[in-house]
Design an enzyme around this catalytic site. Structure first.
Site, mmCIF file in Angstrom:
data_model
loop_
_atom_site.group_PDB
_atom_site.id
_atom_site.type_symbol
_atom_site.label_atom_id
_atom_site.label_comp_id
_atom_site.label_asym_id
_atom_site.label_seq_id
_atom_site.Cartn_x
_atom_site.Cartn_y
_atom_site.Cartn_z
ATOM 1 N N HIS A 1 -7.865 8.760 -0.270
ATOM 2 C CA HIS A 1 -7.784 7.828 0.855
ATOM 3 C C HIS A 1 -8.907 8.039 1.876
ATOM 4 O O HIS A 1 -8.676 8.032 3.090
ATOM 5 C CB HIS A 1 -6.423 7.966 1.550
ATOM 6 C CG HIS A 1 -5.998 6.746 2.312
ATOM 7 N ND1 HIS A 1 -6.139 6.646 3.688
ATOM 8 C CD2 HIS A 1 -5.430 5.589 1.922
ATOM 9 C CE1 HIS A 1 -5.668 5.472 4.089
ATOM 10 N NE2 HIS A 1 -5.233 4.807 3.036
ATOM 11 N N HIS B 1 -5.942 2.572 -4.734
ATOM 12 C CA HIS B 1 -6.107 2.762 -3.289
ATOM 13 C C HIS B 1 -6.917 4.029 -3.020
ATOM 14 O O HIS B 1 -6.900 4.535 -1.892
ATOM 15 C CB HIS B 1 -4.732 2.831 -2.623
ATOM 16 C CG HIS B 1 -4.730 2.494 -1.162
ATOM 17 N ND1 HIS B 1 -5.520 1.517 -0.602
ATOM 18 C CD2 HIS B 1 -4.005 3.008 -0.114
ATOM 19 C CE1 HIS B 1 -5.295 1.444 0.704
ATOM 20 N NE2 HIS B 1 -4.390 2.350 1.024
ATOM 21 N N ASP C 1 0.859 -1.186 0.000
ATOM 22 C CA ASP C 1 0.000 0.000 0.000
ATOM 23 C C ASP C 1 0.892 1.231 0.000
ATOM 24 O O ASP C 1 1.781 1.365 0.863
ATOM 25 C CB ASP C 1 -0.924 0.015 1.221
ATOM 26 C CG ASP C 1 -2.079 -0.968 1.092
ATOM 27 O OD1 ASP C 1 -2.137 -1.694 0.081
ATOM 28 O OD2 ASP C 1 -2.913 -1.018 2.020
ATOM 29 N N HIS D 1 3.916 -2.127 3.741
ATOM 30 C CA HIS D 1 3.952 -0.707 3.398
ATOM 31 C C HIS D 1 5.397 -0.312 3.093
ATOM 32 O O HIS D 1 6.304 -0.652 3.870
ATOM 33 C CB HIS D 1 3.422 0.145 4.552
ATOM 34 C CG HIS D 1 1.953 -0.028 4.806
ATOM 35 N ND1 HIS D 1 1.447 -1.095 5.518
ATOM 36 C CD2 HIS D 1 0.891 0.716 4.418
ATOM 37 C CE1 HIS D 1 0.116 -0.989 5.576
ATOM 38 N NE2 HIS D 1 -0.242 0.098 4.915
#
Length: 266
Positions: A128, A124, A73, A222
């Site tokens: 966000h 994504h 991500d 991440h």
């Protein structure tokens, strides 16, 4: 017969269409699962399995095969993505990077490199947000903005995979995303790696991966994590020694369609 005012009629219409739009449950669900121990598959439980299955979403691959999937991500850059890409290139391991609008705008070179080196760029969302708080039209705008910008920057045409921000979703979000052509992908292996002021050294990342690994694992990492960047190479080498094979989400989707042709019409 009493005449209805225009305002009353408008309110009724708004109520009618609002209920129609949200006929599918919009109750927020925060993704969670029982972590793997002793290489047994992680489990989200029957309720989540049923919900995800209804919309063609998934969080795990074939648990009878030692095939695993690396996903990252990318909300913002912290100086470590290049090192992660270097490791993936060196070990010839595919990955999927779920990017936000901020990441695309601030790091176009890295997004281009991801695609150039054979990785998948997934969605994504642009800002966000909690997608359960967005309207269907707002969700479409969030996702389309990312897709169009990635297409503008790279040779990747189309975008097939979505990861909801913070793992928050609802049945409505799954349905809306599916209608836009997305498969929503969660994960079956993760740990607290995103706190950049609480990094613990490469062994922390390495050991968490090794302790939770299982056949069919979809791994969430991440790239803001220094621990991940420094531990990834050792983890890949050890996993390959244990007989695990790294595959892409496209490989997994193809296998799912072969095993269940009805997915094409979901």
């Amino acid at each position: 017969m009493r005449k209805l005012s225009i305002m009353t009629i408008l309110c009724c219409l708004i109520f009618l269409f609002s209920n129609e739009a949200y006929a599918i449950s919009n109750k927020p669900i925060h993704w969670g699962f029982k972590k793997s121990k002793n290489h047994e598959p992680a489990s989200a439980g029957e309720e989540y399995d049923e919900i995800l299955g209804k919309y063609g979403s998934f969080y795990i691959g074939d648990t009878t095969k030692k095939e695993i999937y690396l996903t990252f991500d990318n909300g913002y850059e912290n100086g470590y993505t290049s090192k992660v890409l270097d490791v993936l290139k060196k070990r010839e391991v595919p990955a999927t990077f779920f990017v936000t609008g901020h990441y695309i705008e601030s790091e176009p070179g890295l997004v281009k490199r991801m695609v150039k080196e054979g990785h998948i760029v997934g969605n994504h969302s642009w800002y966000h947000p909690d997608l359960t708080k967005e309207s269907d039209e707002e969700i479409k705008e969030e996702l389309e903005s990312v897709r169009l910008k990635v297409e503008e920057l790279t040779d990747q045409k189309g975008m097939n995979y979505l990861r909801p921000p913070r793992g928050i979703f609802s049945e409505r979000v799954l349905q809306t995303s599916k209608d836009l052509g997305y498969t929503t992908v969660f994960w079956s292996l993760a740990f607290v790696d995103w706190k950049i002021d609480a990094q613990r050294g490469w062994r922390y990342s390495y050991e968490n991966i090794m302790q939770q690994i299982h056949p069919g694992a979809i791994i969430l990492l991440h790239t803001v994590s220094k621990d991940n960047a420094e531990g990834l190479d050792n983890a890949i080498v050890e996993l390959q020694k244990q007989g695990y094979i790294f595959k892409s989400l496209d490989d997994l989707m193809l296998q799912k369609i072969i095993d269940n042709p009805d997915l094409i019409s979901l």
